[in-house]
Design a protein around this motif. Sequence first.
Motif, PDB file in Angstrom:
ATOM      1  N   SER A  36       2.540   4.474  -2.367  1.00 35.36           N
ATOM      2  CA  SER A  36       2.202   5.014  -3.485  1.00 35.36           C
ATOM      3  C   SER A  36       2.699   4.421  -4.713  1.00 35.36           C
ATOM      4  CB  SER A  36       2.937   6.522  -3.256  1.00 35.36           C
ATOM      5  OG  SER A  36       2.382   7.411  -4.463  1.00 35.36           O
ATOM      6  N   GLY A  71       0.761  -1.116   0.019  1.00 37.31           N
ATOM      7  CA  GLY A  71      -0.053  -0.035  -0.097  1.00 37.31           C
ATOM      8  C   GLY A  71       0.994   1.076  -0.150  1.00 37.31           C
ATOM      9  N   THR A  90       5.698  -2.818   5.255  1.00 39.51           N
ATOM     10  CA  THR A  90       6.037  -4.178   4.600  1.00 39.51           C
ATOM     11  C   THR A  90       7.629  -4.597   4.795  1.00 39.51           C
ATOM     12  OG1 THR A  90       3.975  -4.753   3.327  1.00 39.51           O
ATOM     13  CG2 THR A  90       6.018  -5.863   2.639  1.00 39.51           C
ATOM     14  N   ARG A 121       9.136   2.446  -2.053  1.00 44.53           N
ATOM     15  CA  ARG A 121       8.503   3.761  -2.502  1.00 44.53           C
ATOM     16  C   ARG A 121       8.323   4.662  -1.181  1.00 44.53           C
ATOM     17  NH1 ARG A 121       7.550   8.609  -3.190  1.00 44.53           N
ATOM     18  NH2 ARG A 121       6.371   8.172  -1.434  1.00 44.53           N
ATOM     19  N   SER A 171       6.042  -1.052   0.491  1.00 45.89           N
ATOM     20  CA  SER A 171       5.626   0.272   1.667  1.00 45.89           C
ATOM     21  C   SER A 171       6.837   0.063   2.405  1.00 45.89           C
ATOM     22  CB  SER A 171       4.373  -0.009   2.258  1.00 45.89           C
ATOM     23  OG  SER A 171       4.318  -1.116   3.057  1.00 45.89           O
ATOM     24  N   MET A 172       7.098   0.965   3.563  1.00 47.11           N
ATOM     25  CA  MET A 172       8.022   1.014   4.524  1.00 47.11           C
ATOM     26  C   MET A 172       7.431   0.017   5.474  1.00 47.11           C
ATOM     27  SD  MET A 172      10.709   2.636   3.454  1.00 47.11           S
ATOM     28  CE  MET A 172      10.238   2.047   1.943  1.00 47.11           C
ATOM     29  N   SER A 197      -1.903  -6.382  -0.976  1.00 49.50           N
ATOM     30  CA  SER A 197      -2.263  -6.063   0.443  1.00 49.50           C
ATOM     31  C   SER A 197      -3.793  -5.293   0.600  1.00 49.50           C
ATOM     32  CB  SER A 197      -1.035  -5.172   1.157  1.00 49.50           C
ATOM     33  OG  SER A 197      -1.272  -3.845   0.818  1.00 49.50           O
TER      34      SER A 197
HETATM   35  C1  LIG Z   1      -2.512   7.279  -0.877  1.00 50.12           C
HETATM   36  C2  LIG Z   1      -1.343   6.544   0.212  1.00 50.12           C
HETATM   37  C3  LIG Z   1      -0.187   6.804  -0.198  1.00 50.12           C
HETATM   38  C4  LIG Z   1       0.679   6.025   0.581  1.00 50.12           C
HETATM   39  N1  LIG Z   1       2.009   6.106   0.122  1.00 50.12           N
HETATM   40  C5  LIG Z   1       2.952   5.335   0.955  1.00 50.12           C
HETATM   41  C6  LIG Z   1       4.498   5.547   0.477  1.00 50.12           C
HETATM   42  O1  LIG Z   1       4.881   5.965  -0.565  1.00 50.12           O
HETATM   43  N2  LIG Z   1       5.343   4.584   1.114  1.00 50.12           N
HETATM   44  C7  LIG Z   1       5.027   4.064   2.362  1.00 50.12           C
HETATM   45  O2  LIG Z   1       5.708   3.248   2.858  1.00 50.12           O
HETATM   46  N3  LIG Z   1       3.675   3.976   2.597  1.00 50.12           N
HETATM   47  C8  LIG Z   1       2.668   4.698   2.242  1.00 50.12           C
HETATM   48  N4  LIG Z   1       1.231   5.015   2.608  1.00 50.12           N
HETATM   49  C9  LIG Z   1       1.145   4.374   3.956  1.00 50.12           C
HETATM   50  C10 LIG Z   1       0.719   2.641   3.761  1.00 50.12           C
HETATM   51  O3  LIG Z   1      -0.491   2.393   3.052  1.00 50.12           O
HETATM   52  C11 LIG Z   1       0.465   2.131   5.267  1.00 50.12           C
HETATM   53  O4  LIG Z   1       1.844   2.205   5.794  1.00 50.12           O
HETATM   54  C12 LIG Z   1       0.038   0.620   5.236  1.00 50.12           C
HETATM   55  O5  LIG Z   1       0.101   0.281   6.647  1.00 50.12           O
HETATM   56  C13 LIG Z   1       0.921  -0.127   4.641  1.00 50.12           C
HETATM   57  O6  LIG Z   1       0.602  -1.525   4.588  1.00 50.12           O
HETATM   58  P1  LIG Z   1       1.062  -2.836   3.521  1.00 50.12           P
HETATM   59  O7  LIG Z   1       2.328  -2.662   3.643  1.00 50.12           O
HETATM   60  O8  LIG Z   1       0.289  -3.873   4.116  1.00 50.12           O
HETATM   61  O9  LIG Z   1       0.615  -2.579   2.134  1.00 50.12           O
HETATM   62  C14 LIG Z   1       0.376   5.450   1.556  1.00 50.12           C
HETATM   63  C15 LIG Z   1      -1.018   5.419   2.300  1.00 50.12           C
HETATM   64  C16 LIG Z   1      -1.897   6.120   1.106  1.00 50.12           C
HETATM   65  C17 LIG Z   1      -3.217   5.849   1.720  1.00 50.12           C
END
Ligand SMILES: Cc1cc2nc3c(=O)[nH]c(=O)nc-3n(C[C@H](O)[C@H](O)[C@H](O)COP(=O)(O)O)c2cc1C
Length: 196
Positions: free
Chosen positions: A18, A16, A97, A129, A94-95, A43
């Motif tokens: 960007s 999740g 994950t 990212r 994402s940071m 995710s």
């Molecule tokens: C529109 C949007 C953009 C995001 N961009 C980033 C990003 O560039 N890097 C990042 O690490 N988290 C970003 N996040 C936050 C992650 O979605 C959040 O940390 C989430 O818990 C990640 O979960 P996952 O790793 O299970 O997908 C963003 C969230 C949203 C809603």
Amino acid sequence: MTPDQLPQRLVVGISGSSAPQYGIALLEALRELPGIESHLILSQSAHRTIELETNLVAAEVEALADVVYAPDDFAASVSSGSFITAGMAIVPCSMGTLGAIAQGLTPSLLARAAGVMLKERRRLVLVPRETPLSLIHLRNMVAVTEAGATVLPPVPAFYTAPRSVEDLVAHTVGKILDQFAISHDLFQRWTTPRGE
Ligand SMILES: Cc1cc2nc3c(=O)[nH]c(=O)nc-3n(C[C@H](O)[C@H](O)[C@H](O)COP(=O)(O)O)c2cc1C
């Protein structure tokens, strides 16, 4: 079919952060390549970024893959090392994950499948990212690299003479495919300039 005739399976994770466009472009590229099966984990947060940052919905992204797993299904085949794959790419990563993988935590199937790649010594490519990066992010990147993963930031090259955002995305997707020795023509490779 004998094992060497089976299609190569590549696990694709989209987390999740960007820029889900990178993961989507990877799935589109894999569809064009014969003999490669894409196994997708989106995710929970990726559902949200796809909705917010693209003109697609998650189901349309899932339709690009050969096999799709629910983000919390720890009984999925990719949750086990006995399910043979060529490796996994998390695009974008994402940071959150990244941190889970670095610490060996499994809050999601994405992180579990990545941990399986590391323990089985299979190829794991993470496309982070975030910018700028904190010391915690950098240390997590060191930890996953020490454990065998490849951190491949989506940093554009300009020797390819990009003309569009799509060209920049294609370059990163090509660099990911290179990591798995999957041939492609997504960008022009560097060669010695004429006259030198
Ligand atoms: C529109 C949007 C953009 C995001 N961009 C980033 C990003 O560039 N890097 C990042 O690490 N988290 C970003 N996040 C936050 C992650 O979605 C959040 O940390 C989430 O818990 C990640 O979960 P996952 O790793 O299970 O997908 C963003 C969230 C949203 C809603």
